[in-house]
Design a protein around this motif. Sequence first.
Motif, PDB file in Angstrom:
ATOM      1  N   PHE A  47       0.802  -1.222   0.000  1.00  0.00           N
ATOM      2  CA  PHE A  47       0.000   0.000   0.000  1.00  0.00           C
ATOM      3  C   PHE A  47       0.839   1.280   0.000  1.00  0.00           C
ATOM      4  O   PHE A  47       0.294   2.379   0.117  1.00  0.00           O
ATOM      5  CB  PHE A  47      -0.952   0.001   1.208  1.00  0.00           C
ATOM      6  N   ILE A  48       2.162   1.162  -0.116  1.00  0.00           N
ATOM      7  CA  ILE A  48       3.016   2.357  -0.115  1.00  0.00           C
ATOM      8  C   ILE A  48       2.580   3.289  -1.248  1.00  0.00           C
ATOM      9  O   ILE A  48       2.428   2.873  -2.387  1.00  0.00           O
ATOM     10  CB  ILE A  48       4.503   1.983  -0.231  1.00  0.00           C
ATOM     11  N   GLY A  49       2.344   4.549  -0.879  1.00  0.00           N
ATOM     12  CA  GLY A  49       1.889   5.551  -1.835  1.00  0.00           C
ATOM     13  C   GLY A  49       0.382   5.605  -1.994  1.00  0.00           C
ATOM     14  O   GLY A  49      -0.133   6.435  -2.733  1.00  0.00           O
ATOM     15  N   LYS A  50      -0.326   4.730  -1.283  1.00  0.00           N
ATOM     16  CA  LYS A  50      -1.783   4.674  -1.389  1.00  0.00           C
ATOM     17  C   LYS A  50      -2.422   5.073  -0.062  1.00  0.00           C
ATOM     18  O   LYS A  50      -1.820   4.931   1.008  1.00  0.00           O
ATOM     19  CB  LYS A  50      -2.241   3.271  -1.759  1.00  0.00           C
ATOM     20  N   ALA A  51      -3.653   5.546  -0.143  1.00  0.00           N
ATOM     21  CA  ALA A  51      -4.400   5.914   1.059  1.00  0.00           C
ATOM     22  C   ALA A  51      -5.080   4.677   1.644  1.00  0.00           C
ATOM     23  O   ALA A  51      -5.539   3.797   0.910  1.00  0.00           O
ATOM     24  CB  ALA A  51      -5.444   6.975   0.738  1.00  0.00           C
ATOM     25  N   VAL A  52      -5.110   4.615   2.963  1.00  0.00           N
ATOM     26  CA  VAL A  52      -5.805   3.558   3.685  1.00  0.00           C
ATOM     27  C   VAL A  52      -6.687   4.212   4.754  1.00  0.00           C
ATOM     28  O   VAL A  52      -6.449   5.351   5.159  1.00  0.00           O
ATOM     29  CB  VAL A  52      -4.816   2.566   4.349  1.00  0.00           C
ATOM     30  N   ALA A  63      -1.076   1.179  18.623  1.00  0.00           N
ATOM     31  CA  ALA A  63      -1.607   0.341  17.544  1.00  0.00           C
ATOM     32  C   ALA A  63      -2.687   1.067  16.757  1.00  0.00           C
ATOM     33  O   ALA A  63      -3.553   1.720  17.325  1.00  0.00           O
ATOM     34  CB  ALA A  63      -2.172  -0.943  18.132  1.00  0.00           C
ATOM     35  N   LEU A  64      -2.610   0.964  15.433  1.00  0.00           N
ATOM     36  CA  LEU A  64      -3.631   1.496  14.550  1.00  0.00           C
ATOM     37  C   LEU A  64      -4.163   0.354  13.689  1.00  0.00           C
ATOM     38  O   LEU A  64      -3.385  -0.445  13.160  1.00  0.00           O
ATOM     39  CB  LEU A  64      -3.057   2.582  13.632  1.00  0.00           C
ATOM     40  N   LEU A  65      -5.475   0.282  13.557  1.00  0.00           N
ATOM     41  CA  LEU A  65      -6.099  -0.724  12.707  1.00  0.00           C
ATOM     42  C   LEU A  65      -6.209  -0.154  11.302  1.00  0.00           C
ATOM     43  O   LEU A  65      -6.698   0.960  11.126  1.00  0.00           O
ATOM     44  CB  LEU A  65      -7.483  -1.083  13.239  1.00  0.00           C
ATOM     45  N   VAL A  66      -5.736  -0.888  10.325  1.00  0.00           N
ATOM     46  CA  VAL A  66      -5.661  -0.400   8.950  1.00  0.00           C
ATOM     47  C   VAL A  66      -6.600  -1.215   8.059  1.00  0.00           C
ATOM     48  O   VAL A  66      -6.622  -2.442   8.126  1.00  0.00           O
ATOM     49  CB  VAL A  66      -4.217  -0.496   8.411  1.00  0.00           C
ATOM     50  N   PHE A  67      -7.371  -0.484   7.221  1.00  0.00           N
ATOM     51  CA  PHE A  67      -8.312  -1.099   6.299  1.00  0.00           C
ATOM     52  C   PHE A  67      -8.064  -0.547   4.902  1.00  0.00           C
ATOM     53  O   PHE A  67      -7.691   0.616   4.749  1.00  0.00           O
ATOM     54  CB  PHE A  67      -9.756  -0.776   6.721  1.00  0.00           C
ATOM     55  N   ASP A  68      -8.292  -1.371   3.880  1.00  0.00           N
ATOM     56  CA  ASP A  68      -8.127  -0.886   2.508  1.00  0.00           C
ATOM     57  C   ASP A  68      -9.351  -0.090   2.076  1.00  0.00           C
ATOM     58  O   ASP A  68     -10.297   0.081   2.852  1.00  0.00           O
ATOM     59  CB  ASP A  68      -7.818  -2.030   1.539  1.00  0.00           C
ATOM     60  N   ASP A  69      -9.353   0.393   0.832  1.00  0.00           N
ATOM     61  CA  ASP A  69     -10.455   1.240   0.364  1.00  0.00           C
ATOM     62  C   ASP A  69     -11.773   0.486   0.211  1.00  0.00           C
ATOM     63  O   ASP A  69     -12.822   1.098   0.072  1.00  0.00           O
ATOM     64  CB  ASP A  69     -10.083   1.960  -0.933  1.00  0.00           C
ATOM     65  N   MET A  70     -11.721  -0.838   0.271  1.00  0.00           N
ATOM     66  CA  MET A  70     -12.945  -1.650   0.222  1.00  0.00           C
ATOM     67  C   MET A  70     -13.457  -1.969   1.630  1.00  0.00           C
ATOM     68  O   MET A  70     -14.478  -2.615   1.792  1.00  0.00           O
ATOM     69  CB  MET A  70     -12.689  -2.956  -0.546  1.00  0.00           C
ATOM     70  N   GLY A  71     -12.700  -1.526   2.648  1.00  0.00           N
ATOM     71  CA  GLY A  71     -13.090  -1.770   4.026  1.00  0.00           C
ATOM     72  C   GLY A  71     -12.572  -3.071   4.597  1.00  0.00           C
ATOM     73  O   GLY A  71     -12.914  -3.443   5.719  1.00  0.00           O
ATOM     74  N   ASP A  72     -11.725  -3.782   3.837  1.00  0.00           N
ATOM     75  CA  ASP A  72     -11.154  -5.036   4.329  1.00  0.00           C
ATOM     76  C   ASP A  72      -9.985  -4.752   5.257  1.00  0.00           C
ATOM     77  O   ASP A  72      -9.165  -3.869   5.000  1.00  0.00           O
ATOM     78  CB  ASP A  72     -10.678  -5.908   3.160  1.00  0.00           C
ATOM     79  N   PHE A  73      -9.902  -5.523   6.331  1.00  0.00           N
ATOM     80  CA  PHE A  73      -8.830  -5.368   7.307  1.00  0.00           C
ATOM     81  C   PHE A  73      -7.498  -5.739   6.669  1.00  0.00           C
ATOM     82  O   PHE A  73      -7.355  -6.804   6.084  1.00  0.00           O
ATOM     83  CB  PHE A  73      -9.106  -6.263   8.516  1.00  0.00           C
ATOM     84  N   VAL A  74      -6.516  -4.827   6.772  1.00  0.00           N
ATOM     85  CA  VAL A  74      -5.179  -5.048   6.221  1.00  0.00           C
ATOM     86  C   VAL A  74      -4.244  -5.565   7.303  1.00  0.00           C
ATOM     87  O   VAL A  74      -3.539  -6.544   7.118  1.00  0.00           O
ATOM     88  CB  VAL A  74      -4.610  -3.744   5.607  1.00  0.00           C
TER      89      VAL A  74
END
Length: 86
Positions: A47-52, A63-74
């Motif tokens: 995901f480098i260079g992309k928004a999450v 700790a931060l919980l990270v999700f992709d643009d579809m809402g899936d847990f990364v």
Amino acid sequence: TTTVTVDTGSPDIVARALTAFVGNLTVGKRGLRWKGGRYWTAELAPFIGKAVHVRRDEEDLGALLVFDDMGDFVGLAVNHERSGLS
């Protein structure tokens, strides 16, 4: 794009997904930057260079919980200097 599959039926993941929304952050080469700290997990590499989408783990300021643009847990991005603080 690589997606990490997580059992979304887990009450822990569901509860964490409802935590405070931090915002949309762009992943840099050194991870996520939030409130003066850097947070990283290997799952961020694609995901480098992309928004999450990022949510805060209210039980752990490191700790931060990270999700992709579809809402899936990364993954769970960690700042080891803040890990364990609440």
